[in-house]
Design an enzyme around this catalytic site. Structure first.
Site, PDB file in Angstrom:
ATOM      1  N   HIS A  41      10.617   4.189  14.440  1.00  0.00           N
ATOM      2  CA  HIS A  41       9.735   3.754  13.366  1.00  0.00           C
ATOM      3  C   HIS A  41       8.289   4.071  13.714  1.00  0.00           C
ATOM      4  O   HIS A  41       7.465   3.170  13.929  1.00  0.00           O
ATOM      5  CB  HIS A  41       9.924   2.253  13.098  1.00  0.00           C
ATOM      6  CG  HIS A  41      11.172   1.952  12.340  1.00  0.00           C
ATOM      7  ND1 HIS A  41      11.831   0.750  12.398  1.00  0.00           N
ATOM      8  CD2 HIS A  41      11.887   2.727  11.492  1.00  0.00           C
ATOM      9  CE1 HIS A  41      12.896   0.797  11.613  1.00  0.00           C
ATOM     10  NE2 HIS A  41      12.957   1.989  11.065  1.00  0.00           N
ATOM     11  N   GLU A 135      19.185  -2.402  12.536  1.00  0.00           N
ATOM     12  CA  GLU A 135      19.955  -3.019  13.635  1.00  0.00           C
ATOM     13  C   GLU A 135      20.849  -4.134  13.093  1.00  0.00           C
ATOM     14  O   GLU A 135      22.025  -4.248  13.456  1.00  0.00           O
ATOM     15  CB  GLU A 135      19.000  -3.570  14.702  1.00  0.00           C
ATOM     16  CG  GLU A 135      19.739  -4.223  15.863  1.00  0.00           C
ATOM     17  CD  GLU A 135      18.794  -4.853  16.884  1.00  0.00           C
ATOM     18  OE1 GLU A 135      17.697  -4.317  17.122  1.00  0.00           O
ATOM     19  OE2 GLU A 135      19.160  -5.897  17.446  1.00  0.00           O
ATOM     20  N   SER A 172      17.349  -7.790  18.345  1.00  0.00           N
ATOM     21  CA  SER A 172      16.752  -7.659  19.687  1.00  0.00           C
ATOM     22  C   SER A 172      15.240  -7.853  19.733  1.00  0.00           C
ATOM     23  O   SER A 172      14.686  -8.096  20.798  1.00  0.00           O
ATOM     24  CB  SER A 172      17.098  -6.282  20.254  1.00  0.00           C
ATOM     25  OG  SER A 172      16.575  -5.277  19.398  1.00  0.00           O
ATOM     26  N   ASN A 231       9.003  -4.552  15.696  1.00  0.00           N
ATOM     27  CA  ASN A 231       8.456  -5.173  16.903  1.00  0.00           C
ATOM     28  C   ASN A 231       6.934  -5.074  16.945  1.00  0.00           C
ATOM     29  O   ASN A 231       6.271  -5.940  17.498  1.00  0.00           O
ATOM     30  CB  ASN A 231       9.136  -4.600  18.150  1.00  0.00           C
ATOM     31  CG  ASN A 231       8.714  -3.190  18.469  1.00  0.00           C
ATOM     32  OD1 ASN A 231       7.728  -2.982  19.148  1.00  0.00           O
ATOM     33  ND2 ASN A 231       9.442  -2.218  17.948  1.00  0.00           N
TER      34      ASN A 231
HETATM   35  S1  SF4 Z   1      13.380  -2.781  21.547  1.00  0.00           S
HETATM   36 FE1  SF4 Z   1      14.938  -3.420  23.049  1.00  0.00          FE
HETATM   37  S2  SF4 Z   1      16.892  -3.220  21.994  1.00  0.00           S
HETATM   38 FE2  SF4 Z   1      15.382  -2.073  20.783  1.00  0.00          FE
HETATM   39  S3  SF4 Z   1      15.520   0.005  21.582  1.00  0.00           S
HETATM   40 FE3  SF4 Z   1      13.945  -1.001  22.774  1.00  0.00          FE
HETATM   41  S4  SF4 Z   1      14.998  -1.816  24.633  1.00  0.00           S
HETATM   42 FE4  SF4 Z   1      16.533  -1.312  23.078  1.00  0.00          FE
END
Ligand code: SF4
Length: 290
Positions: A41, A135, A172, A231
């Site tokens: 992303h 996800e 995650s 994230n």
């Molecule tokens: S944020 Fe965590 S779960 Fe997602 S790709 Fe990165 S290490 Fe893997």
């Protein structure tokens, strides 16, 4: 200006691994290298990858059928991105008649394994996350039709009676504090529920580093990354929760230099899908400020 760069800023190992896998194929001359939805992303990094022959196809969130008929002389490969996919989607992609390579992050694979195991044992699975995130869509596919996505206490209150076989996992990239609160709330409703903290280590490190930047005296924090990166958006929210001014930018061009000039110490962090070159450019620009 003093600039403190978070230790964890930038690619997590899962994203780096998926990019390396796709690049390896492209460098070996395998074209096109398809990915089912954007490999990561981050628009700027996707542009770089497109230039290397890595081509995003379809929109995985919509589970669309893909138009990937091989042209003359083409020898395509399909790479599954770090977010993972559902078993149905896996079957579909494998049926396309081209090499299939799974670059799902192993941390997401562990969550999928837990969900799959408990679904086979007759459990309902409650997933804390964003129902539209790839996800979560992938994980839901392992619940054998007994999956429920929640994002708040009200969502948990609205669940039907699920009996005693209930388990909970998290997307995650969620906040640890929120997961703990919702896990406890779920246990109030379903006392026998099994609650698994599946927030990955990379996410926890990035969240802890925002707190550390605050502790080190940063007066404001720049968060670099895609506005559609889960994230990155969470990191920006965490900065605000610390009571610090947050500047969320995708590139150096978006820095509000006038507003930033009032600070003497600023922190810089970046989402797990933000390439190092974007972080370097931002740090360089900030360090040049008086
Ligand atoms: S944020 Fe965590 S779960 Fe997602 S790709 Fe990165 S290490 Fe893997």
């Amino acid at each position: 200006m003093r600039v403190i760069r978070a230790k964890s800023a930038g690619f997590c190992w899962g994203v780096e691994r998926a990019i390396d896998i796709a690049r390896e194929y492209a460098q070996k001359g395998r074209h096109p290298v398809y990915t089912d939805g954007p490999l990561i992303h981050n628009r700027q990094m996707m542009e770089v990858l497109t230039g290397e022959g890595i081509r995003e196809v379809g929109d995985y969130s919509k589970q669309e059928k893909l138009d990937v008929a091989a042209g003359a002389g083409e020898h395509p490969v399909m790479v599954v991105r770090a977010h993972g996919i559902s078993p149905d989607r896996r079957q579909y992609l494998k049926s396309l008649g081209m090499e299939f390579r799974d670059a799902t992050c192993p941390d997401v694979g562990i969550i999928a394994g837990k969900v799959r195991l408990h679904a086979k044992r007759g459990f309902h699975t409650v997933i804390f996350g964003d129902a539209k995130h790839p996800e979560v869509i992938g994980l839901l596919g392992y619940t054998e039709g007994h999956g429920h996505v929640v994002a708040s206490k009200a969502d948990i209150d609205a669940l039907p009676d699920l009996g005693s076989n209930v388990c909970m996992v998290s997307q995650s990239t969620m906040f640890t504090d929120e997961f703990e609160i919702l896990g406890a709330h779920l246990k109030q409703r379903f006392p026998q529920a099994l609650v698994f903290d599946t927030i990955c280590g990379a996410t926890k490190d990035r969240q802890a580093d925002v707190v550390e930047l605050h502790r080190q005296g940063c007066e404001a924090i720049i968060v670099i990354g895609g506005r559609h990166s889960a994230n990155t958006v969470k990191l920006a929210k965490l900065v605000e929760l610390q009571g610090l001014p947050c500047f969320h930018v995708e590139t150096v061009a978006e820095l509000d230099l006038k507003a930033l000039q009032r600070y003497t110490v600023v922190g810089v962090t970046a989402g797990a899908s933000t390439p190092a070159f974007l972080i370097d450019e931002v740090c360089k620009q900030l360090e040049a400020l008086p």
